[in-house]
Write a protein that holds these residues in place. Structure first.
Motif, PDB file in Angstrom:
ATOM      1  N   ALA A  56     -10.628   1.151 -25.288  1.00 14.83           N
ATOM      2  CA  ALA A  56      -9.525   0.420 -24.696  1.00 14.83           C
ATOM      3  C   ALA A  56      -8.516   1.119 -25.322  1.00 14.83           C
ATOM      4  O   ALA A  56      -8.271   1.719 -26.604  1.00 14.83           O
ATOM      5  CB  ALA A  56      -9.738  -1.126 -25.189  1.00 14.83           C
ATOM      6  N   ILE A  57      -7.280   1.178 -24.466  1.00 12.30           N
ATOM      7  CA  ILE A  57      -6.025   1.802 -24.872  1.00 12.30           C
ATOM      8  C   ILE A  57      -5.224   0.841 -25.859  1.00 12.30           C
ATOM      9  O   ILE A  57      -5.247  -0.352 -25.702  1.00 12.30           O
ATOM     10  CB  ILE A  57      -5.433   2.132 -23.649  1.00 12.30           C
ATOM     11  N   ASP A  58      -4.513   1.569 -26.364  1.00 16.26           N
ATOM     12  CA  ASP A  58      -3.616   0.804 -27.423  1.00 16.26           C
ATOM     13  C   ASP A  58      -1.956   0.669 -26.544  1.00 16.26           C
ATOM     14  O   ASP A  58      -1.477   1.617 -26.595  1.00 16.26           O
ATOM     15  CB  ASP A  58      -3.354   1.705 -28.694  1.00 16.26           C
ATOM     16  N   CYS A  59      -1.896  -0.565 -26.030  1.00 13.42           N
ATOM     17  CA  CYS A  59      -0.759  -0.677 -25.219  1.00 13.42           C
ATOM     18  C   CYS A  59       0.555  -0.537 -25.960  1.00 13.42           C
ATOM     19  O   CYS A  59       1.549  -0.197 -25.461  1.00 13.42           O
ATOM     20  CB  CYS A  59      -0.863  -1.968 -24.568  1.00 13.42           C
ATOM     21  N   SER A  60       0.471  -0.861 -27.259  1.00 10.23           N
ATOM     22  CA  SER A  60       1.705  -1.100 -28.058  1.00 10.23           C
ATOM     23  C   SER A  60       2.326   0.443 -28.263  1.00 10.23           C
ATOM     24  O   SER A  60       3.616   0.578 -28.510  1.00 10.23           O
ATOM     25  CB  SER A  60       1.695  -1.692 -29.482  1.00 10.23           C
ATOM     26  N   SER A  61       1.789   1.317 -28.280  1.00  8.15           N
ATOM     27  CA  SER A  61       1.877   2.856 -28.143  1.00  8.15           C
ATOM     28  C   SER A  61       2.657   3.589 -26.791  1.00  8.15           C
ATOM     29  O   SER A  61       3.187   4.466 -26.998  1.00  8.15           O
ATOM     30  CB  SER A  61       0.778   3.693 -28.715  1.00  8.15           C
ATOM     31  N   GLN A  62       2.559   2.751 -25.926  1.00  3.97           N
ATOM     32  CA  GLN A  62       2.988   3.141 -24.563  1.00  3.97           C
ATOM     33  C   GLN A  62       4.499   2.980 -24.197  1.00  3.97           C
ATOM     34  O   GLN A  62       4.932   2.126 -25.104  1.00  3.97           O
ATOM     35  CB  GLN A  62       1.931   2.787 -23.458  1.00  3.97           C
ATOM     36  N   LEU A  63       5.028   3.133 -23.172  1.00  9.73           N
ATOM     37  CA  LEU A  63       6.161   2.983 -22.644  1.00  9.73           C
ATOM     38  C   LEU A  63       6.694   1.179 -22.731  1.00  9.73           C
ATOM     39  O   LEU A  63       5.875   0.695 -21.954  1.00  9.73           O
ATOM     40  CB  LEU A  63       6.719   3.810 -21.479  1.00  9.73           C
ATOM     41  N   PHE A  64       7.799   1.071 -23.303  1.00  8.76           N
ATOM     42  CA  PHE A  64       7.722  -0.429 -23.567  1.00  8.76           C
ATOM     43  C   PHE A  64       8.952  -0.585 -21.990  1.00  8.76           C
ATOM     44  O   PHE A  64       9.737  -0.039 -21.672  1.00  8.76           O
ATOM     45  CB  PHE A  64       8.563  -0.727 -24.386  1.00  8.76           C
ATOM     46  N   ILE A  65       8.579  -1.657 -21.366  1.00  8.87           N
ATOM     47  CA  ILE A  65       9.228  -2.217 -20.194  1.00  8.87           C
ATOM     48  C   ILE A  65       9.777  -3.427 -20.645  1.00  8.87           C
ATOM     49  O   ILE A  65       9.262  -4.317 -20.772  1.00  8.87           O
ATOM     50  CB  ILE A  65       8.357  -2.214 -19.017  1.00  8.87           C
ATOM     51  N   LEU A  66      11.180  -3.767 -20.815  1.00 13.56           N
ATOM     52  CA  LEU A  66      11.999  -4.815 -21.301  1.00 13.56           C
ATOM     53  C   LEU A  66      11.951  -5.892 -20.168  1.00 13.56           C
ATOM     54  O   LEU A  66      11.793  -6.885 -20.598  1.00 13.56           O
ATOM     55  CB  LEU A  66      13.438  -4.323 -21.832  1.00 13.56           C
ATOM     56  N   PHE A 351      -0.162  -6.138 -28.819  1.00 13.37           N
ATOM     57  CA  PHE A 351       1.001  -6.187 -30.029  1.00 13.37           C
ATOM     58  C   PHE A 351       2.114  -5.797 -29.309  1.00 13.37           C
ATOM     59  O   PHE A 351       2.346  -4.698 -28.643  1.00 13.37           O
ATOM     60  CB  PHE A 351       0.628  -5.338 -31.126  1.00 13.37           C
ATOM     61  N   CYS A 352       3.260  -6.470 -29.433  1.00 11.91           N
ATOM     62  CA  CYS A 352       4.601  -6.328 -28.667  1.00 11.91           C
ATOM     63  C   CYS A 352       5.255  -4.981 -29.265  1.00 11.91           C
ATOM     64  O   CYS A 352       5.830  -4.220 -28.770  1.00 11.91           O
ATOM     65  CB  CYS A 352       5.275  -7.586 -28.591  1.00 11.91           C
ATOM     66  N   ASN A 353       5.407  -5.220 -30.798  1.00 14.83           N
ATOM     67  CA  ASN A 353       6.095  -4.222 -31.519  1.00 14.83           C
ATOM     68  C   ASN A 353       7.602  -3.907 -30.890  1.00 14.83           C
ATOM     69  O   ASN A 353       8.183  -3.073 -30.852  1.00 14.83           O
ATOM     70  CB  ASN A 353       5.609  -2.797 -31.431  1.00 14.83           C
ATOM     71  N   CYS A 354       8.303  -5.487 -30.758  1.00 14.73           N
ATOM     72  CA  CYS A 354       9.623  -5.480 -30.125  1.00 14.73           C
ATOM     73  C   CYS A 354      10.426  -6.470 -31.185  1.00 14.73           C
ATOM     74  O   CYS A 354      11.364  -7.017 -30.530  1.00 14.73           O
ATOM     75  CB  CYS A 354       9.512  -6.015 -28.697  1.00 14.73           C
ATOM     76  N   SER A 355      10.314  -6.220 -32.319  1.00 15.90           N
ATOM     77  CA  SER A 355      11.080  -7.288 -33.457  1.00 15.90           C
ATOM     78  C   SER A 355      12.497  -6.830 -33.394  1.00 15.90           C
ATOM     79  O   SER A 355      13.208  -7.637 -33.642  1.00 15.90           O
ATOM     80  CB  SER A 355      10.261  -7.249 -34.744  1.00 15.90           C
ATOM     81  N   SER A 356      12.811  -5.642 -32.964  1.00 13.53           N
ATOM     82  CA  SER A 356      14.060  -5.101 -33.148  1.00 13.53           C
ATOM     83  C   SER A 356      14.933  -5.754 -31.890  1.00 13.53           C
ATOM     84  O   SER A 356      16.181  -5.324 -31.770  1.00 13.53           O
ATOM     85  CB  SER A 356      14.125  -3.616 -32.987  1.00 13.53           C
ATOM     86  N   LEU A 357      14.439  -6.079 -30.853  1.00 12.52           N
ATOM     87  CA  LEU A 357      15.102  -6.730 -29.868  1.00 12.52           C
ATOM     88  C   LEU A 357      16.036  -7.932 -29.874  1.00 12.52           C
ATOM     89  O   LEU A 357      15.486  -8.755 -30.860  1.00 12.52           O
ATOM     90  CB  LEU A 357      14.134  -7.083 -28.516  1.00 12.52           C
ATOM     91  N   SER A 358      17.112  -8.085 -29.577  1.00 14.90           N
ATOM     92  CA  SER A 358      18.009  -9.270 -29.768  1.00 14.90           C
ATOM     93  C   SER A 358      17.868  -9.879 -28.598  1.00 14.90           C
ATOM     94  O   SER A 358      17.457  -9.603 -27.383  1.00 14.90           O
ATOM     95  CB  SER A 358      19.521  -8.767 -29.976  1.00 14.90           C
ATOM     96  N   ALA A 359      18.358 -11.120 -28.923  1.00 14.45           N
ATOM     97  CA  ALA A 359      18.260 -12.234 -27.423  1.00 14.45           C
ATOM     98  C   ALA A 359      19.112 -11.633 -26.311  1.00 14.45           C
ATOM     99  O   ALA A 359      18.839 -11.739 -25.164  1.00 14.45           O
ATOM    100  CB  ALA A 359      18.764 -13.589 -28.011  1.00 14.45           C
ATOM    101  N   GLU A 360      20.391 -11.083 -26.859  1.00 16.11           N
ATOM    102  CA  GLU A 360      21.135 -10.461 -25.617  1.00 16.11           C
ATOM    103  C   GLU A 360      20.699  -9.265 -24.909  1.00 16.11           C
ATOM    104  O   GLU A 360      20.698  -9.099 -23.748  1.00 16.11           O
ATOM    105  CB  GLU A 360      22.554  -9.997 -26.562  1.00 16.11           C
ATOM    106  N   ASP A 361      19.755  -8.415 -25.511  1.00 11.48           N
ATOM    107  CA  ASP A 361      19.008  -7.395 -24.983  1.00 11.48           C
ATOM    108  C   ASP A 361      18.090  -8.069 -23.875  1.00 11.48           C
ATOM    109  O   ASP A 361      17.940  -7.402 -22.823  1.00 11.48           O
ATOM    110  CB  ASP A 361      18.185  -6.591 -26.192  1.00 11.48           C
ATOM    111  N   ILE A 362      17.419  -9.089 -24.363  1.00  4.01           N
ATOM    112  CA  ILE A 362      16.484  -9.660 -23.377  1.00  4.01           C
ATOM    113  C   ILE A 362      17.098 -10.428 -22.256  1.00  4.01           C
ATOM    114  O   ILE A 362      16.662 -10.195 -21.079  1.00  4.01           O
ATOM    115  CB  ILE A 362      15.583 -10.537 -24.129  1.00  4.01           C
ATOM    116  N   LEU A 363      18.412 -10.927 -22.337  1.00  4.54           N
ATOM    117  CA  LEU A 363      18.937 -11.689 -21.436  1.00  4.54           C
ATOM    118  C   LEU A 363      19.732 -10.847 -20.412  1.00  4.54           C
ATOM    119  O   LEU A 363      20.009 -11.256 -19.397  1.00  4.54           O
ATOM    120  CB  LEU A 363      19.762 -12.728 -21.873  1.00  4.54           C
ATOM    121  N   ALA A 364      20.014  -9.689 -20.938  1.00  3.57           N
ATOM    122  CA  ALA A 364      20.728  -8.706 -20.217  1.00  3.57           C
ATOM    123  C   ALA A 364      19.935  -7.902 -19.133  1.00  3.57           C
ATOM    124  O   ALA A 364      20.513  -7.164 -18.481  1.00  3.57           O
ATOM    125  CB  ALA A 364      21.667  -7.698 -21.070  1.00  3.57           C
ATOM    126  N   VAL A 365      18.767  -7.872 -19.402  1.00  2.00           N
ATOM    127  CA  VAL A 365      17.920  -6.846 -18.414  1.00  2.00           C
ATOM    128  C   VAL A 365      17.770  -7.555 -17.115  1.00  2.00           C
ATOM    129  O   VAL A 365      18.259  -8.652 -16.891  1.00  2.00           O
ATOM    130  CB  VAL A 365      16.693  -6.968 -19.232  1.00  2.00           C
TER     131      VAL A 365
END
Length: 823
Positions: A56-66, A351-365
């Protein structure tokens, strides 16, 4: 293979056991009475990975799509909102197991876990053993892409586990035989392609390029586009399947070479971003770009440096629907301080590995496909609510829920959320929703400029005034060939109908561009048109009525002729035994005068609307009776020459002529011959009414059609008699000075010939309605030539010079002529 599959399932089971031990719960898992599966491509495997062993592939190491992560959070929010509701599924908690579906071929352990029980797959072949535990989940939300869905959906179809996709738009899923438990909350590619074509037709673009992803989604869109533009004047000038290895620089050169002004980009979000950035780099300018709903609300591309130079971007998007409470949910979830232990937060290799994301980043996408996710979860919840027979604040806990039961209720969905009615048709297609039409302004914002509603009826609207075209005002054009001027037909040049030359439609034809722009149609016989016409006009019908002034004059002249012939007949009858009457022909004079009167009948039938009888009588009396007149003058000319010249040299011929009344024999033979020729000719091809439409395109001249073959023989006979008459009369030109019958006949014949030469010349140059008047005038002139120049001088002598009408006077003339000849 079986050992490998069992190992994967066991691995998933062990990881699940580990996840249950973590203190901070994973975002991918929530316990509940009933579980909903979720498939979201939070990460994306961009490049193909070649493995030497199955793993199985490790998805968290791939390109993240916000944007996908935002949709993932929306499903979590929706489940929480339903669990907090007292009306929907009361006293029942929903849980979920969500998987990061980053690859369509290397993420199967997570997929298999969704419909496994206790880490094992229970096949249906075991007779009704633990059927309640055949599948862990009651339904699945997702996947997003068509390719991923085509890969994993068949795994769920066998057990009729409902799969409610929020983004898979391929038309392949309408085949219920292959996908019996598939539903979706987005419209298929057929819908969005229809909107794109409507935009193209609205702005009258004809020459377009279609760039699609080189996958199931893009190929399906291309096929639908080709079918949709059939029977339209849109031409697909260029098409290309785009993948990571595509030489976009060369592709854009081909598009530039073909002068294509409109480019449709029907690709995934990542492919579209790479394509547009490539267009900016190679300096592609002054184009209209039509974006599909996967990237029309992209937040990053409008901010790319140089993006304004590529032209104007118009897109079709999912309508942006505000989800009440979602923003608060994101802020609340991101405000919590959690321990970021990667191994503890991992759930079944998720695993998301997206703890650095802010709420503003998510809502602005890009907010696209938010409502489809929201409505998909609610549809499953309502179906489960009906399956459990919930009501009065509680649900029936004694009911064992199977996925196929939820599927049955899903198909009957009929509820309202956010003022939108959610229903599905028999193919699992949504009976709700619409598309927004957006435009990227100079500030980098997607401004809504129109819409396309599907229900309750289809409605398309676009406000062109809101668009800031790269042309600084005017709508750009995209054509292979400019539209032809009015009255011109198209002649296709090459394989595309949009490429053509323009040919002007000549007189008598017109072009109906709406029916057939490639053919000049001929007008009806009763219509006419000028060069380069788009319609025909009725021709003006012309003929000479009896009330016409010219016709009245000629008819009066004919009646005067009849009167004169009658008066002359009386005068000749009174002076029948006088030398002048005898020298004029004696009894033959009455025959000539009678035939002249009968010939005048033809004159009256040259006027008014021609009929078959009119056409016959227009020529028959003249041909028949004028033959008799000419035969009489032939005989008379021959007799004059015979008396003075032939009698002395050929006495036997003269005696035979006198004995057998040769003059009457010739006249009778001529009459019968002409009558026979006319009967034969008119029987084979009688004259008939004819509409003259060649000479004057805007008129119809009513005339008579005369068959040349049928009338040639009577005309030849008339010409022969005329020639003989002229020859014999000319032979008598040196007869006694005052004995002028031969001279008079010669002069009459010259007038006759001159009259018909003038008419023939006029007939060759003019074919208007007055040609009938001229024809009648020629006939009347032919009659008057003999009446005035042969008979009138004799009437003058009888009345005003009676001394010349004596036997002695005529004998004196003959004696003087005889002496002259003998000398």
């Amino acid at each position: 293979m079986k050992k490998c599959l069992a190992s994967l399932c066991l691995l998933g089971s062990l990881l699940h056991a580990l996840a249950q031990c973590t203190v901070p719960t994973s975002e991918f898992h929530l316990k509940g009475d009933y579980l909903i599966g979720g498939l979201f491509d939070i990460h994306h495997v961009r490049d193909s990975v070649y493995l030497y062993r199955p793993e199985a592939i490790d998805c968290s190491s791939q390109l993240f799509i916000l944007s996908s992560y935002r949709r993932f959070q929306l499903m979590r929010f929706t489940v929480e909102e339903i669990n907090n509701s007292t009306n929907l599924l009361p006293n029942v908690s929903l849980g979920y197991e969500i998987f990061d579906h980053c690859s369509d071929t290397q993420i199967f352990p997570g997929i298999l876990k969704l419909f496994s029980s206790s880490g094992m797959i229970q096949p249906w072949s075991e007779p009704n053993k633990n059927l309640s535990k055949v599948s862990k989940v009651t339904a699945v939300v997702g996947p997003f892409s068509s390719t991923n869905t085509l890969t994993v959906a068949p795994l769920f179809m066998a057990d009729l586990i409902p799969v409610v996709s929020y983004g898979a738009a391929s038309s392949a899923f309408t085949e219920k035989a292959k996908f019996p438990s598939f539903l979706r909350t987005v419209h298929s590619n057929k819908g969005i392609i229809g909107v794109i074509v409507e935009i193209i037709l609205h702005f009258k673009w004809r020459w377009v390029a279609f760039l699609n992803s080189d996958n199931d989604f893009g190929k399906d869109g291309l096929e639908l586009f080709i079918k949709r533009i059939e029977n339209t004047n849109i031409c697909l000038a260029f098409t290309k399947g785009i993948n990571d290895n595509t030489n976009t620089s060369q592709m854009f050169k081909q598009i530039q070479a073909q002068k294509i002004g409109v480019i449709i980009v029907f690709t995934t979000k990542l492919t579209a971003e790479a394509l547009i950035e490539s267009a900016v780099q190679v300096n592609i300018t002054d184009k209209v770009w039509i974006a599909g709903d996967t990237w029309s609300l992209n937040k990053r591309l409008p901010k790319v440096k140089g993006i304004k130079n590529i032209g104007t971007v118009i897109g079709v998007s999912q309508p942006v629907v505000t989800i009440p409470g979602f923003n608060d949910f994101i802020y609340a979830s991101k405000s919590q301080t959690q321990c970021e232990n990667k191994e503890q937060n991992r759930f079944c290799n998720q695993f998301c590995n997206c703890s650095s994301l802010s709420a503003e980043d998510i809502l602005a996408v890009d907010p696209s496909f938010s409502f489809p996710v929201y409505s998909a979860v609610y549809a499953i919840a309502h179906a489960l609510h009906n399956t459990l027979q919930c009501g009065s604040g509680r649900c029936n806990g004694n009911i064992t829920v199977h996925p196929y039961m939820v599927l049955a209720e899903l198909k009957k969905s009929n509820f309202t959320i956010l003022n939108r009615s959610i229903q599905f048709d028999e193919n699992g297609e949504p009976k709700f929703g619409s598309f927004s039409i957006v435009f990227w302004n100079h500030s980098g914002d997607a401004v809504e400029i129109g819409f396309y509603h599907f229900y309750p009826w289809r409605k398309f609207f676009i406000n062109s005034t809101k668009i800031q075209w790269y042309t600084k005002g005017e709508v750009p054009t995209s054509v292979c060939s400019k539209e032809c001027p009015i009255g011109h037909a198209k002649k296709q040049n090459g394989i595309h109908e949009c490429c053509f030359n323009c040919i002007i439609c000549p007189n008598g034809t017109y072009i109906n561009s709406s029916a057939d722009p490639y053919k000049c149609l001929r007008c009806k016989e009763t219509e006419w048109s000028e060069e380069a016409s788009t319609s025909c006009n009725l021709r003006l019908v012309e003929y000479i009525p009896f009330t016409d002034s010219g016709a009245i004059v000629i008819m009066v002249g004919a009646w005067v002729l009849v009167g004169l012939t009658a008066a002359m007949s009386v005068l000749f009858a009174v002076n029948y035994n006088t030398p002048i009457v005898r020298s004029a022909g004696g009894p033959m004079c009455f025959l000539i005068l009678g035939c002249l009167s009968l010939c005048s009948i033809s004159v009256f039938f040259h006027f008014d609307k021609p009929t078959t009888s009119f056409c016959i009588l227009r020529f028959l009396p003249f041909f028949l009776f004028y033959t008799v007149c000419l035969a009489c003058f032939v005989v008379r000319s021959f007799q004059i020459v015979c008396i003075f010249k032939i009698a002395a040299k050929f006495p036997k011929l003269h005696s035979w002529w006198m004995k057998y009344h040769g003059q009457w024999l010739v006249i009778t033979v001529a009459f019968l011959t002409q009558a026979l020729l006319l009967v034969i000719g008119y029987s084979c091809a009688p004259p008939k009414p004819y509409n003259e439409t060649v000479w004057y395109p805007d008129k119809i001249i009513l005339s008579c059609d005369i068959n040349l073959t049928a009338t040639s023989s009577p005309v030849v006979l008339l010409l022969s008699l005329c020639c003989f008459c002229f020859i014999f009369s000319y032979m008598g030109k040196d007869l006694p000075k005052n004995y002028n019958e031969a001279k008079a006949i010669t002069f009459c014949l010259l007038l006759l010939i001159l009259t018909w030469i003038m008419f023939a010349t006029e007939y060759m140059l003019y074919r208007g309605k007055h040609i009938q008047t001229l024809n009648a005038l020629a006939v009347l002139s032919s009659l008057y030539s003999f009446l005035l120049w042969y008979f009138l001088p004799k009437c003058y002598i009888i009345i005003l010079q009676p001394h010349k009408n004596t036997q002695q006077y005529f004998q004196g003339l003959i004696q003087n002529y005889t002496k002259t000849i003998s000398q």
